[in-house]
Design a protein around this motif. Structure first.
Motif, short mmCIF file in Angstrom:
data_model
loop_
_atom_site.label_atom_id
_atom_site.label_comp_id
_atom_site.label_asym_id
_atom_site.label_seq_id
_atom_site.Cartn_x
_atom_site.Cartn_y
_atom_site.Cartn_z
N MET A 1 0.85 -1.17 0.00
CA MET A 1 0.00 0.00 0.00
C MET A 1 0.90 1.24 0.00
N ALA A 2 0.58 2.19 -0.82
CA ALA A 2 1.36 3.42 -0.90
C ALA A 2 1.19 4.25 0.36
N GLU A 3 2.27 4.89 0.76
CA GLU A 3 2.22 5.74 1.95
C GLU A 3 1.39 6.98 1.64
N ARG A 4 0.62 7.42 2.61
CA ARG A 4 -0.20 8.62 2.43
C ARG A 4 0.71 9.84 2.41
N LYS A 5 0.36 10.82 1.62
CA LYS A 5 1.13 12.05 1.49
C LYS A 5 0.91 12.94 2.71
N LYS A 6 1.98 13.59 3.13
CA LYS A 6 1.90 14.55 4.23
C LYS A 6 1.90 15.94 3.62
N LEU A 7 1.14 16.86 4.23
CA LEU A 7 0.96 18.18 3.66
C LEU A 7 0.88 19.21 4.77
N LEU A 8 1.64 20.27 4.64
CA LEU A 8 1.52 21.40 5.56
C LEU A 8 0.47 22.34 4.98
N LEU A 9 -0.52 22.68 5.77
CA LEU A 9 -1.61 23.52 5.29
C LEU A 9 -1.78 24.69 6.25
N ARG A 10 -1.75 25.88 5.72
CA ARG A 10 -1.97 27.07 6.53
C ARG A 10 -3.41 27.53 6.30
N LEU A 11 -4.14 27.70 7.39
CA LEU A 11 -5.54 28.12 7.31
C LEU A 11 -5.77 29.33 8.20
N ASP A 12 -6.72 30.14 7.81
CA ASP A 12 -7.20 31.21 8.67
C ASP A 12 -7.77 30.54 9.92
N PRO A 13 -7.46 31.05 11.10
CA PRO A 13 -7.96 30.41 12.33
C PRO A 13 -9.48 30.25 12.37
N ALA A 14 -10.22 31.20 11.83
CA ALA A 14 -11.69 31.08 11.83
C ALA A 14 -12.14 29.95 10.92
N VAL A 15 -11.44 29.76 9.79
CA VAL A 15 -11.77 28.65 8.89
C VAL A 15 -11.45 27.33 9.56
N HIS A 16 -10.30 27.25 10.22
CA HIS A 16 -9.94 26.01 10.93
C HIS A 16 -10.98 25.68 12.00
N ASP A 17 -11.39 26.69 12.76
CA ASP A 17 -12.39 26.45 13.81
C ASP A 17 -13.70 25.95 13.22
N ALA A 18 -14.12 26.53 12.10
CA ALA A 18 -15.36 26.10 11.46
C ALA A 18 -15.24 24.65 10.96
N VAL A 19 -14.10 24.32 10.35
CA VAL A 19 -13.88 22.95 9.87
C VAL A 19 -13.82 21.99 11.06
N ALA A 20 -13.18 22.40 12.14
CA ALA A 20 -13.09 21.55 13.34
C ALA A 20 -14.47 21.27 13.93
N ARG A 21 -15.33 22.28 13.97
CA ARG A 21 -16.70 22.06 14.48
C ARG A 21 -17.46 21.11 13.57
N TRP A 22 -17.34 21.31 12.26
CA TRP A 22 -18.01 20.45 11.28
C TRP A 22 -17.49 19.03 11.40
N ALA A 23 -16.18 18.88 11.55
CA ALA A 23 -15.58 17.55 11.71
C ALA A 23 -16.13 16.87 12.95
N GLY A 24 -16.24 17.60 14.04
CA GLY A 24 -16.79 17.04 15.26
C GLY A 24 -18.23 16.58 15.09
N ASP A 25 -19.01 17.36 14.37
CA ASP A 25 -20.40 16.99 14.10
C ASP A 25 -20.49 15.71 13.29
N ASP A 26 -19.52 15.50 12.39
CA ASP A 26 -19.50 14.32 11.51
C ASP A 26 -18.67 13.17 12.08
N LEU A 27 -18.18 13.32 13.31
CA LEU A 27 -17.34 12.31 13.97
C LEU A 27 -16.09 11.99 13.15
#
Length: 74
Positions: A1-27
């Motif tokens: 199996m191929a190794e998954r790619k690692k990626l550094l991603l810079r996000l606006d803190p408000a965008v990260h918080d919104a994605v984190a809340r959405w992720a939590g809602d979707d488990l």
């Protein structure tokens, strides 16, 4: 199996918080939520790579009942 790619991603803190809340809602983890959103955007644009493996569903992986584990039966 191929190794998954690692990626550094810079996000606006408000965008990260919104994605984190959405992720939590979707488990999902934030990482899994970002991958889910990228895959959906690729599919919407008709650019899903044929060789991409399917994404695992949300939540914790299910315990295989045929494996002898230490967990009590449910």
């Amino acid at each position: 199996m191929a190794e998954r790619k690692k990626l550094l991603l810079r996000l606006d803190p408000a965008v990260h918080d919104a994605v984190a809340r959405w992720a939590g809602d979707d488990l999902r983890s934030v990482n899994a939520q970002i991958e889910f959103l990228l895959r959906r955007a690729l599919a919407d644009a008709g650019r899903t790579p044929r060789e991409a493996r399917p994404m695992r569903g949300p939540g914790r992986p299910r315990h295989d009942s045929d494996e002898g584990g230490d967990d009590p039966p449910r």
